[in-house]
Every structure is written in C-alpha cells, then in structure tokens.
Design an enzyme around this catalytic site. Structure first.
Site, PDB file in Angstrom:
ATOM      1  N   CYS A 128      38.739 102.211  54.093  1.00  0.00           N
ATOM      2  CA  CYS A 128      38.269 101.523  55.299  1.00  0.00           C
ATOM      3  C   CYS A 128      36.747 101.567  55.406  1.00  0.00           C
ATOM      4  CB  CYS A 128      38.912 102.122  56.552  1.00  0.00           C
ATOM      5  SG  CYS A 128      38.640 103.903  56.736  1.00  0.00           S
ATOM      6  N   HIS A 234      39.197 106.410  60.905  1.00  0.00           N
ATOM      7  CA  HIS A 234      39.114 105.018  60.473  1.00  0.00           C
ATOM      8  C   HIS A 234      37.728 104.452  60.769  1.00  0.00           C
ATOM      9  CE1 HIS A 234      40.865 101.318  59.103  1.00  0.00           C
ATOM     10  NE2 HIS A 234      40.578 100.670  60.217  1.00  0.00           N
ATOM     11  N   ASP A 252      39.541  95.289  62.769  1.00  0.00           N
ATOM     12  CA  ASP A 252      40.200  96.301  61.947  1.00  0.00           C
ATOM     13  C   ASP A 252      40.328  95.817  60.511  1.00  0.00           C
ATOM     14  OD1 ASP A 252      41.896  98.280  60.859  1.00  0.00           O
ATOM     15  OD2 ASP A 252      42.787  98.629  62.825  1.00  0.00           O
TER      16      ASP A 252
END
Length: 476
Positions: A128, A234, A252
């Site tokens: 990520c 994240h 995201d």
C-alpha cells in the site's frame, strides 16, 4: 489422439495441455479423469509426468473444468472485497457522487484529477505504501530519471529502492518514516507529521490547503481497525475534501478490498494516532509536493543518471563514523578524511560530472546559467582554496572536479558538528559560513542540499535504515 476426445474431457485436456505445472489438487482428482474410457491412463500419466516436478497454482480456466467440490474448496478460502463500515460513503454511490459534486463546487477537489489519472491497485497485499507513493509521484509529474520499460521513464513499485530488504517489505510493508525517506530520495519534497505531535485542527488546515490546489498531496498512514475495517496499518492518499460536512475522500489503493470512500476527517485523524507495532511510534500523515526546490547540482546529476545529494549524504555519514573513532585536529585533516570517504564509484561519477560541466553547452540554458553562476561563487570561497591546494597533492588537478568536491563539503550539515572540540568546531563553522550578500545563489543551493542531507529525507541503503529508526528530525 486428442482429436478423439469429446465433451468435458476435450475441454479439460485443452486447458491442461498448455499448462507447464500442476497443483496437488490435480493428483488428488486424478481418478476422476481416469474414469473416462476416452482418456487412456498412459496418456494422462505422460501429461502429468512432464510437469509434475514443478509447482503451480490452478488457473481460472482450470478451476472451471475441475469438479465442483474442488472449486468450492478453493473459493471458501478466498475473499471478494469487504463491505464498508456504515459511517462512510462509497465514492461511486449516489451519496458519494453528490458529495463529490458539492466538494467540486467548494473548490476542494483540485488534486483529485491528477491522482485519478494515475490511480491503480497495489500489486501486493503489503504494497500500500509503495503503490501510494508511485501514484503521488506520477501525479506530481516528477521525472524518475530512470527507465521503466522500453524508452519510457515512469514510477512503478519495483523501481523504488527500498530501505528494508524486499522480502521484508513484501511481508510487512513500510513505516511512516520509511515512506518519507523514499519520497524524498525519489525527487519529492516531503514533510512528515507524526499525529501524536500534531492536532486534528492542524491536519484539517493541511488537508484544506492541499485539496484546494494541485501542487500538494496528502498521504495518510492509519490503522484500519480504528475505522471498523479489516486489517491494520495502511497508506492511502486523500483526493478531495468536503468542508461543510468535514469529510475527506480517501482513495484506498487496496481496491480489491475497499473502494475509494468518503470518511469523517476526525475519524481518519484518530486512526492515524494509533501506534505502529513495528516502530512503537504513532502513525501520521505526509505532505508531498513537486521538486521545484531541487538544487541545480542535483538536477544535473539526475540528468546524468545519479544523485549528487545521495553521494554527499553517504560521504557525510562515513565521515561522521570516522570522526567518532578519531577526532581530526586541523582543517586539512578533516578535508583529507572527507576525500577518503569517496569510493571508486564516486570518483568515476565525479569524473563524468566534471566532463559534463566542461561542456555546459549541452545543458538547457536556464540550468546552464545557474550552474555557471554557482561554480563562480564556489570558486570565491575560502574553502575552495583549501580544496584546490589539497587536490594538487592527491589528484591531477581539475577545476570542475575541485569545485564539485568543494560543493560536497559545503553541503554537509555543519550545524550538527557539535561533537567537535569547541575551538576547532568554531573554525570549521567560520570556514563553511557563506556570505548571503556575496554568494546568494550558492547560499540557496547549499541550503537546498543541506535540507536533504539527513538520512530520513534521503534514502541511503548503507546507513539510512539504521538511522531512521532512531533519528526523528524529519518529523514536523
């Protein structure tokens, strides 16, 4: 013989023949194939024996042709996305579209379009941070000065030189400080905010400023658990802000799990306050912008395929280690030991750099003028006289090379030489001190280089990872 195969057996053979390897499931279900009178056991055994020594997973086409029980067994151990918590809005929902329309009218979606043009899904479950960084760097139109594929220069996850070993990053990802280190070493200006040293109001002001222009990007490192999502740490960028409802559009990068969604700013900040178990420090957020403030020497070195900033950084930390072992007693000793910290590779790069400086006509005009002015101002410094004198005794003298060596020395963050004896440290500081009236361009150049000299801001694989675990000066 294959032409004689009919129905399901024909489809199965055609899906298996191109495959080079098989999983254990094929051997478990082998008897199902052998039941057919059309497929002879010896033919099936030959197909299996050619590939049984290798390992592989089933392809989607192979799964379709297996028995239903095998397909069910595989699918029950996998996931297709996750539902969003009730207090957030899917970007593609009716509410999400309306929120975006209102944010667009308010003027807080300026960075969204550049991010959306580069937006993609992270390639590994723990990537990520790397995916977010590549999206942001490409959206800021930062040239990596490295070939991606063919003749094209572009940022992708595999091109980033990591602070940690690749196998560790693939399993655990990267931390907030490592993200900042990578961002700066790949050409971005970056400010890192640890949330426990920041506040929700400061975060709100930064988001509002960044989303109202297209020159900055905000990346948040947060805990999914706090937001009622699955998983934990994240990274994702913020694409827009709805001021009236105090919502941010979180883009995201794990799109296989959650879509981009609108989330309360206060909830996101609270999630960024969580402690990262790998660093035992608070998570936080970063502000990235384009590298308009890169020094002229750094810009030229990147054109030539290396980083003057990284070279200076490496020499600085090796010099610090030497000084800790044995303290220099006079200035020539300090300069000589700096020279010894240059590797054979550094010398070769300096030779390339020097040759390029000798033919400045090949460089675009604005950069040419800046570098010529810069070199003239370096030549007027007292430090250059010492470097020139010592260069005669160590190398075949070359003006451009001596100027570059002087540039490396000037870029050292001398404010951190407080471990030198007081009198000697004062003389070093006086020698390194530049006149803002006589050398304005050099002052600006050196301040830009020094701002990037700390290991947190400039990834050096030899020393960076050890330093960033303890030195927190990158944090605002």
């Amino acid at each position: 013989y294959q032409r004689r195969v009919q129905g399901k057996n024909q489809l199965m053979l055609r899906s298996l023949l191109p495959q080079r390897t098989f999983s254990k499931t094929f051997f478990v279900r082998r008897h199902n194939l052998l039941k057919s009178p059309v497929i002879k056991p010896n033919l099936f055994n030959r197909i299996i024996s050619n590939v049984a020594s290798q390992e592989s997973n089933l392809t989607a086409q192979s799964l379709q042709n297996l028995q239903p029980s095998v397909v069910v067994e595989k699918l029950t151990k996998s996931f297709y996305r996750r539902p969003l918590p009730p207090d957030v809005f899917d970007f593609s929902s009716k509410e999400g579209k309306q929120l975006f329309k209102e944010a667009l009218e308010q003027g807080y979606t300026e960075g969204y379009f550049s991010l959306a043009a580069q937006f993609y899904t992270q390639s590994e479950p723990a990537y990520c941070g790397l995916a977010t960084l590549c999206i942001v760097l490409n959206s800021l139109q930062i040239d990596p000065n490295a070939i991606w594929k063919g003749v094209w220069r572009w940022y992708s996850e595999e091109m980033l030189q990591l602070c940690s070993p690749p196998e560790v990053v693939k399993k655990k990802g990267i931390s907030l400080i490592e993200f900042g280190c990578l961002a700066n070493s790949n050409g971005a200006q970056v400010k890192v905010y640890s949330s426990d040293r920041s506040s929700e109001e400061e975060f709100r002001k930064i988001v509002e400023k960044a989303t109202s222009s297209d020159v900055e990007r905000v990346v948040v490192c947060y805990s999914r658990k706090v937001l009622g999502q699955t998983g934990d740490g994240h990274f994702s960028p913020i694409g827009a802000y709805h001021k009236n409802k105090d919502l941010v559009l979180l883009m995201d990068v794990a799109r296989f799990k959650y879509p981009p969604h609108w989330i309360p700013l206060s909830s996101l900040f609270r999630a960024s306050l969580e402690i990262d178990p790998d660093t035992s420090k608070s998570r936080g957020y970063l502000v990235l912008s384009s590298p308009n403030s890169h020094s002229s020497l750094e810009r030229l070195s990147r054109i030539l395929g290396f980083s003057f900033q990284k070279m200076s950084n490496r020499v600085w930390y090796q010099l610090k280690q030497e000084i800790e072992i044995r303290m220099p007693t006079h200035l020539p000793d300090l300069i000589a030991r700096s020279f010894r910290c240059l590797t054979d590779s550094d010398h070769e790069l300096l030779n390339v750099f020097s040759r390029e400086l000798a033919k400045l006509d090949a460089i675009d005009d604005p950069l040419k003028v800046k570098i010529q002015t810069l070199l003239e101002q370096i030549e007027r410094t007292e430090l250059y006289g010492l470097v020139k004198e010592m260069s005669y005794s160590r190398f075949e003298f070359d003006r451009s090379r001596a100027l570059l060596l002087c540039g490396i020395l000037l870029s050292f963050p001398m404010e951190n030489l407080n471990f030198l004896p007081q009198e000697f440290g004062r003389s070093v500081e006086d020698l390194w001190k530049l006149s803002s009236d006589r050398e304005p361009e050099l002052n600006q150049e050196i301040s830009r280089l020094r701002a990037a000299m700390y290991p947190e801001n400039n990834c050096n694989q030899v020393t960076c990872y050890n330093q960033i675990k303890t030195d927190q000066r990158l944090f605002i």
